[in-house]
Design an enzyme around this catalytic site. Sequence first.
Site, PDB file in Angstrom:
ATOM      1  N   ASP A  81     102.179  45.522  55.790  1.00 57.53           N
ATOM      2  CA  ASP A  81     101.926  44.084  55.743  1.00 57.53           C
ATOM      3  C   ASP A  81     100.424  43.802  55.805  1.00 57.53           C
ATOM      4  OD1 ASP A  81     102.784  41.438  55.739  1.00 57.53           O
ATOM      5  OD2 ASP A  81     102.955  41.323  57.930  1.00 57.53           O
ATOM      6  N   HIS A  82      99.957  42.850  54.999  1.00 62.63           N
ATOM      7  CA  HIS A  82      98.568  42.341  55.073  1.00 62.63           C
ATOM      8  C   HIS A  82      97.488  43.416  55.092  1.00 62.63           C
ATOM      9  CE1 HIS A  82      99.312  38.077  55.457  1.00 62.63           C
ATOM     10  NE2 HIS A  82     100.267  38.315  56.333  1.00 62.63           N
ATOM     11  N   HIS A 176     100.193  31.323  60.031  1.00 58.91           N
ATOM     12  CA  HIS A 176     100.583  32.451  60.889  1.00 58.91           C
ATOM     13  C   HIS A 176     100.460  32.093  62.370  1.00 58.91           C
ATOM     14  CE1 HIS A 176      99.558  34.949  57.250  1.00 58.91           C
ATOM     15  NE2 HIS A 176     100.685  35.502  57.633  1.00 58.91           N
ATOM     16  N   GLY A 177     101.362  32.649  63.157  1.00 64.02           N
ATOM     17  CA  GLY A 177     101.206  32.593  64.607  1.00 64.02           C
ATOM     18  C   GLY A 177     101.665  31.306  65.269  1.00 64.02           C
ATOM     19  N   HIS A 204     105.036  33.451  54.139  1.00 64.29           N
ATOM     20  CA  HIS A 204     104.440  34.012  55.358  1.00 64.29           C
ATOM     21  C   HIS A 204     104.445  32.945  56.455  1.00 64.29           C
ATOM     22  CE1 HIS A 204     102.586  37.940  54.090  1.00 64.29           C
ATOM     23  NE2 HIS A 204     103.094  37.481  52.968  1.00 64.29           N
ATOM     24  N   GLY A 205     104.236  33.395  57.690  1.00 64.01           N
ATOM     25  CA  GLY A 205     104.147  32.446  58.801  1.00 64.01           C
ATOM     26  C   GLY A 205     105.448  31.703  59.041  1.00 64.01           C
ATOM     27  N   SER A 207     107.753  31.939  61.306  1.00 61.16           N
ATOM     28  CA  SER A 207     108.163  31.571  62.678  1.00 61.16           C
ATOM     29  C   SER A 207     108.016  30.076  62.889  1.00 61.16           C
ATOM     30  CB  SER A 207     107.291  32.290  63.719  1.00 61.16           C
ATOM     31  OG  SER A 207     107.549  33.666  63.712  1.00 61.16           O
ATOM     32  N   ASN A 226     108.826  36.154  55.766  1.00 61.91           N
ATOM     33  CA  ASN A 226     108.158  36.947  56.824  1.00 61.91           C
ATOM     34  C   ASN A 226     108.208  36.257  58.181  1.00 61.91           C
ATOM     35  OD1 ASN A 226     107.386  38.481  54.648  1.00 61.91           O
ATOM     36  ND2 ASN A 226     105.233  38.583  55.223  1.00 61.91           N
ATOM     37  N   THR A 229     105.858  36.311  64.800  1.00 65.02           N
ATOM     38  CA  THR A 229     105.487  35.751  66.104  1.00 65.02           C
ATOM     39  C   THR A 229     106.675  35.484  67.038  1.00 65.02           C
ATOM     40  OG1 THR A 229     103.526  34.788  65.127  1.00 65.02           O
ATOM     41  CG2 THR A 229     104.303  33.778  67.180  1.00 65.02           C
TER      42      THR A 229
HETATM   43  O1  G3H Z   1     103.107  38.731  57.519  1.00 61.94           O
HETATM   44  C1  G3H Z   1     103.729  38.361  58.523  1.00 61.94           C
HETATM   45  C2  G3H Z   1     104.241  37.003  58.654  1.00 61.94           C
HETATM   46  O2  G3H Z   1     103.609  36.141  57.816  1.00 61.94           O
HETATM   47  C3  G3H Z   1     104.604  36.574  60.037  1.00 61.94           C
HETATM   48  O3  G3H Z   1     104.203  35.259  60.380  1.00 61.94           O
HETATM   49  O4  G3H Z   1     104.084  35.744  62.796  1.00 61.94           O
HETATM   50  O5  G3H Z   1     103.822  33.438  61.966  1.00 61.94           O
HETATM   51  O6  G3H Z   1     106.052  34.520  61.854  1.00 61.94           O
HETATM   52  P1  G3H Z   1     104.577  34.695  61.845  1.00 61.94           P
HETATM   53 ZN    ZN Z   2     101.763  37.064  56.872  1.00 61.74          ZN
END
Ligand code: G3H
Ligand code: ZN
Length: 280
Positions: A81-82, A176-177, A204-205, A207, A226, A229
């Site tokens: 990832d990333h 993210h986060g 992404h992001g 959560s 994805n 968090t």
């Molecule tokens: O690449 C990982 C994700 O984009 C996770 O995002 O931690 O905000 O759920 P998140």
């Molecule tokens: Zn991500």
Amino acid sequence: MLVTLKELVQVAYKSDYAIPAFNIHTYEDAVAIVKGAEEMRSPVILMASPSAIRHLGIRIAACIMNELAENAKVPVVSHLDHATDLDVIFKAMKAGFTSVMFDGSNLSFDENVEKTKLVVKVARAFGISVEAEIGRVGRSEEGEEATQILTEPDAAKKFFELTQVDALAVAVGTAHGMQKQEAQIDFERVQQIQSAADVPLVLHGSSGVPDEDLTKISKMNFGKINIGTVLKTVYVERIRKILQDQPQLKDQIKLLEEASKAVTEMVKHKISLLNSAGRA
Ligand code: G3H
Ligand code: ZN
């Protein structure tokens, strides 16, 4: 069974479900994620983030994910990832990852295209899938500024035509986060992107995405969602509770196995929202 990203998202992105992709950080949470996917009979993507790679090392991360995948009753992808560093990407390919993300979201369009094309060229030779990002998903962790750049549909189209990636991460309002599910998805932009570029999209992001929007997005052209968090949060919260409830506990295996149940529960909840249960 160990599979590539491409074979899962190619089917999912045009269907009314999406494949859940969860960040792993330790052996225990990786086991808990696969357990949740097996109980729901859902395919699943295990992702090693830069912090997981720093903690475990590339080869240990690959060993954990591939060993769990090979013994799983459901299809499992081992995904990097990333990754912003080509060196890390090529080491991950050598270590056995079946999928890699090259994150060129901090580069100019041309440099992002150029490096992504190189990754795709090498990955194709090994039968490994490639995800890349156009636009930039920001961060909203405490103390950090969100610097998102929403994806332009025309840029997504051009980027996909030039690179032919297997999955394309786009910025459509998530960050993210996020600790709360307060992301506001720009659904109009999603429609425009999916009309412009016929490629499995990646969110992404996730959560921070409200439950009903996760279900809505899984029916659009997103093939991979994805989530990281929230798994860290529930895992650590459960550890804190167990230690408070059982101050005499001295065995870390018992502690971590018990706390991992919180991860499995959250994984199953997200799978039900993404409608991927029973697809394995
Ligand atoms: O690449 C990982 C994700 O984009 C996770 O995002 O931690 O905000 O759920 P998140
Ligand atoms: Zn991500």
